[in-house]
Scaffold this active site. Structure first.
Site, PDB file in Angstrom:
ATOM      1  N   CYS A  21       0.809  -1.225   0.000  1.00 57.80           N
ATOM      2  CA  CYS A  21       0.000   0.000   0.000  1.00 57.80           C
ATOM      3  C   CYS A  21       0.843   1.277   0.000  1.00 57.80           C
ATOM      4  O   CYS A  21       0.355   2.349  -0.351  1.00 57.80           O
ATOM      5  CB  CYS A  21      -0.957   0.007   1.183  1.00 57.80           C
ATOM      6  SG  CYS A  21      -2.181  -1.299   1.060  1.00 57.80           S
TER       7      CYS A  21
ATOM      8  N   HIS B 273      -3.161   7.632   1.963  1.00 59.65           N
ATOM      9  CA  HIS B 273      -3.565   6.313   1.465  1.00 59.65           C
ATOM     10  C   HIS B 273      -4.963   6.016   2.007  1.00 59.65           C
ATOM     11  O   HIS B 273      -5.246   6.261   3.181  1.00 59.65           O
ATOM     12  CB  HIS B 273      -2.573   5.249   1.944  1.00 59.65           C
ATOM     13  CG  HIS B 273      -3.048   3.859   1.716  1.00 59.65           C
ATOM     14  ND1 HIS B 273      -3.516   3.443   0.494  1.00 59.65           N
ATOM     15  CD2 HIS B 273      -3.153   2.781   2.553  1.00 59.65           C
ATOM     16  CE1 HIS B 273      -3.875   2.161   0.582  1.00 59.65           C
ATOM     17  NE2 HIS B 273      -3.674   1.744   1.816  1.00 59.65           N
TER      18      HIS B 273
ATOM     19  N   ASN C  51     -10.038   0.265  -0.601  1.00 58.71           N
ATOM     20  CA  ASN C  51      -8.576   0.333  -0.525  1.00 58.71           C
ATOM     21  C   ASN C  51      -8.003  -0.245  -1.823  1.00 58.71           C
ATOM     22  O   ASN C  51      -8.099  -1.442  -2.060  1.00 58.71           O
ATOM     23  CB  ASN C  51      -8.099  -0.475   0.692  1.00 58.71           C
ATOM     24  CG  ASN C  51      -6.591  -0.437   0.874  1.00 58.71           C
ATOM     25  OD1 ASN C  51      -5.857  -0.005  -0.019  1.00 58.71           O
ATOM     26  ND2 ASN C  51      -6.118  -0.898   2.017  1.00 58.71           N
TER      27      ASN C  51
HETATM   28  O1  UT7 Z   1      -3.820  -0.682   3.340  1.00 55.90           O
HETATM   29  C1  UT7 Z   1      -3.082  -1.520   4.154  1.00 55.90           C
HETATM   30  C2  UT7 Z   1      -3.340  -1.259   5.550  1.00 55.90           C
HETATM   31  N1  UT7 Z   1      -4.532  -1.920   5.992  1.00 55.90           N
HETATM   32  C3  UT7 Z   1      -5.287  -1.316   6.875  1.00 55.90           C
HETATM   33  O2  UT7 Z   1      -5.054  -0.189   7.182  1.00 55.90           O
HETATM   34  C4  UT7 Z   1      -6.388  -2.092   7.547  1.00 55.90           C
HETATM   35  C5  UT7 Z   1      -6.319  -1.833   9.021  1.00 55.90           C
HETATM   36  N2  UT7 Z   1      -7.373  -2.465   9.769  1.00 55.90           N
HETATM   37  C6  UT7 Z   1      -8.660  -2.067   9.688  1.00 55.90           C
HETATM   38  O3  UT7 Z   1      -8.993  -1.191   8.923  1.00 55.90           O
HETATM   39  C7  UT7 Z   1      -9.638  -2.681  10.653  1.00 55.90           C
HETATM   40  O4  UT7 Z   1      -8.947  -3.453  11.616  1.00 55.90           O
HETATM   41  C8  UT7 Z   1     -10.709  -3.558   9.947  1.00 55.90           C
HETATM   42  C9  UT7 Z   1     -11.646  -2.682   9.142  1.00 55.90           C
HETATM   43  C10 UT7 Z   1     -10.034  -4.597   9.074  1.00 55.90           C
HETATM   44  C11 UT7 Z   1     -11.551  -4.278  11.015  1.00 55.90           C
HETATM   45  O5  UT7 Z   1     -12.132  -3.348  11.915  1.00 55.90           O
HETATM   46  P1  UT7 Z   1     -11.997  -3.573  13.478  1.00 55.90           P
HETATM   47  O6  UT7 Z   1     -12.763  -2.501  14.109  1.00 55.90           O
HETATM   48  O7  UT7 Z   1     -10.546  -3.698  13.815  1.00 55.90           O
HETATM   49  O8  UT7 Z   1     -12.779  -4.941  13.668  1.00 55.90           O
HETATM   50  P2  UT7 Z   1     -12.227  -6.319  14.250  1.00 55.90           P
HETATM   51  O9  UT7 Z   1     -11.304  -6.969  13.296  1.00 55.90           O
HETATM   52  O10 UT7 Z   1     -11.786  -6.092  15.647  1.00 55.90           O
HETATM   53  O11 UT7 Z   1     -13.573  -7.163  14.253  1.00 55.90           O
HETATM   54  C12 UT7 Z   1     -14.690  -6.782  15.086  1.00 55.90           C
HETATM   55  C13 UT7 Z   1     -15.815  -7.755  14.824  1.00 55.90           C
HETATM   56  C14 UT7 Z   1     -15.374  -9.222  14.901  1.00 55.90           C
HETATM   57  O12 UT7 Z   1     -16.423  -9.956  15.512  1.00 55.90           O
HETATM   58  P3  UT7 Z   1     -16.333 -10.363  17.071  1.00 55.90           P
HETATM   59  O13 UT7 Z   1     -15.088 -11.200  17.179  1.00 55.90           O
HETATM   60  O14 UT7 Z   1     -16.215  -9.071  17.820  1.00 55.90           O
HETATM   61  O15 UT7 Z   1     -17.608 -11.109  17.285  1.00 55.90           O
HETATM   62  C15 UT7 Z   1     -15.273  -9.627  13.451  1.00 55.90           C
HETATM   63  O16 UT7 Z   1     -15.492 -11.015  13.272  1.00 55.90           O
HETATM   64  O17 UT7 Z   1     -16.331  -7.570  13.501  1.00 55.90           O
HETATM   65  C16 UT7 Z   1     -16.374  -8.836  12.824  1.00 55.90           C
HETATM   66  N3  UT7 Z   1     -16.191  -8.601  11.402  1.00 55.90           N
HETATM   67  C17 UT7 Z   1     -17.185  -8.310  10.564  1.00 55.90           C
HETATM   68  N4  UT7 Z   1     -18.509  -8.181  10.751  1.00 55.90           N
HETATM   69  C18 UT7 Z   1     -19.253  -7.873   9.698  1.00 55.90           C
HETATM   70  C19 UT7 Z   1     -15.023  -8.604  10.707  1.00 55.90           C
HETATM   71  N5  UT7 Z   1     -15.271  -8.333   9.407  1.00 55.90           N
HETATM   72  C20 UT7 Z   1     -16.596  -8.138   9.309  1.00 55.90           C
HETATM   73  C21 UT7 Z   1     -17.440  -7.824   8.234  1.00 55.90           C
HETATM   74  N6  UT7 Z   1     -18.763  -7.701   8.470  1.00 55.90           N
HETATM   75  N7  UT7 Z   1     -16.980  -7.621   6.990  1.00 55.90           N
END
Ligand code: UT7
Length: 324
Positions: free
Chosen positions: A114, A251, A281
């Protein structure tokens, strides 16, 4: 006087097909509400069958050359940032070079995930300032849809396809902070984090293409600190600061990361260019895509000070200050 890499033109290309959050929610266990709330993404573009990274890149290159009012023959360097090349080799950049009808100069790919566009911009800038080349196309182009695991809701909702390009030209400038062109670039990497965002395949390891894997929360945790740190480097190197910035073009990975970075740096929200809602992204393509949107709609104008930053797999991260 000093030599600077001045932006002469900017252009982009998006595949026609749009995939909305609502459509994704019919395929996997997710919702428009979750995706918008956690990322700011509403839709992304997906390349058609038979549409390759080089095709997106070539279209963006044509658009940037048209914006610059330049002929492709004037270009003597092509640096293309991608993690989704058409083939393992040759470089996608040579397909673009061929598509432009050029057979002089040099064309090569660069891979920093990225952060690829910032790394490519810095590379081209160094070549132009040391006099090796005169005019460069710097391209970010990706077809991340091809390396996504469409059953992994933690990653497949985040990424999209697209390409953006800028044309840089070596020009003599007074050597001051009001110069036009790339004023400073700062690149960093730390391989200790290489397993937090990676593709689980490759020619040497599995002989397969593989799929993107990410520990999203881990990436998120490091992102704002790394981004703001490398921007502070850009400010320290130039004596410029948040108040001098006309536009912040980050980004586009996650709106929450962008908002938190801008807040920490005291950059006013009205100066932030956001396209993550429309493009998702697009990895190395996201910054030149956002630049192209803000140039086309009249926000970024000649003389404006533009701050760029990116962070991604590796980890890699970087910043650039460019006077348009
Ligand atoms: O460009 C390269 C750099 N990449 C990035 O910058 C990405 C950085 N990370 C992020 O943007 C975030 O961590 C994400 C958007 C990927 C995830 O957001 P988060 O607030 O960190 O969520 P999480 O991974 O902590 O997940 C929270 C909950 C989980 O459920 P439980 O365990 O709390 O029951 C996930 O299973 O959300 C669930 N979840 C979803 N729910 C609905 C994960 N993906 C999804 C989804 N739809 N697509």
């Amino acid at each position: 006087m000093t030599k600077r890499s001045v932006v002469r033109g900017c252009g982009s290309y998006l595949p026609r097909q749009v995939l909305t959050n609502a459509e994704l929610a019919t395929r996997i266990d997710t919702s428009d509400e979750w995706i918008v709330q956690r990322t700011g993404i509403r839709q992304r573009h997906i390349a058609a069958d038979g549409e390759f990274t080089s095709h997106l890149a070539l279209n963006a290159a044509h658009a940037a050359l048209a914006d610059a009012g330049m002929d492709a023959q004037q270009i003597d360097l092509i640096v293309l940032a991608t993690s989704t090349p058409d083939n393992t080799f040759p470089a996608t950049a040579v397909a673009v070079q061929h598509g432009l009808g050029i057979s002089h100069g040099a064309a090569f790919d660069l891979q920093a995930v990225c952060s690829g566009f910032i790394f490519a911009l810095a590379t081209a800038d160094n070549f132009l300032r040391t006099g090796g080349y005169k005019r460069a196309l710097v391209i970010g182009a990706e077809t991340f849809s091809r390396i996504l695991d469409w059953n992994d809701r933690g990653t497949c909702v985040l990424f999209g396809d697209g390409a953006g390009a800028v044309v840089l030209e070596a020009q003599e400038q007074p050597g001051k902070s009001f110069d036009r062109g790339v004023l400073t670039t700062h690149l960093r990497s730390d391989g200790r984090h290489k397993s937090k965002l990676y593709v689980d395949g490759g020619p040497s390891s599995t002989q397969t293409v593989g799929h993107l894997r990410m520990e999203g929360r881990e990436v998120f945790k490091h992102a704002v600190g790394m981004i703001t740190d490398v921007i502070e480097d850009a400010f320290a190197a130039t004596g410029l600061g948040a108040d001098d910035i006309d536009w912040f073009v980050p980004h586009q990975a996650n709106k929450r990361i962008i908002d938190a970075s801008a807040h920490k740096l005291h950059i006013a929200p009205r100066k932030v260019v956001l396209t993550v809602d429309l493009h998702g992204n697009t990895s190395a393509a996201s910054i030149p895509l956002a630049l192209s949107v803000a140039v086309k709609d009249g926000r970024i104008k000649k003389g404006d000070l533009v701050l760029l930053e990116a962070m991604g797999g590796g980890f890699t991260w970087g910043s650039a200050l460019v006077r348009w």
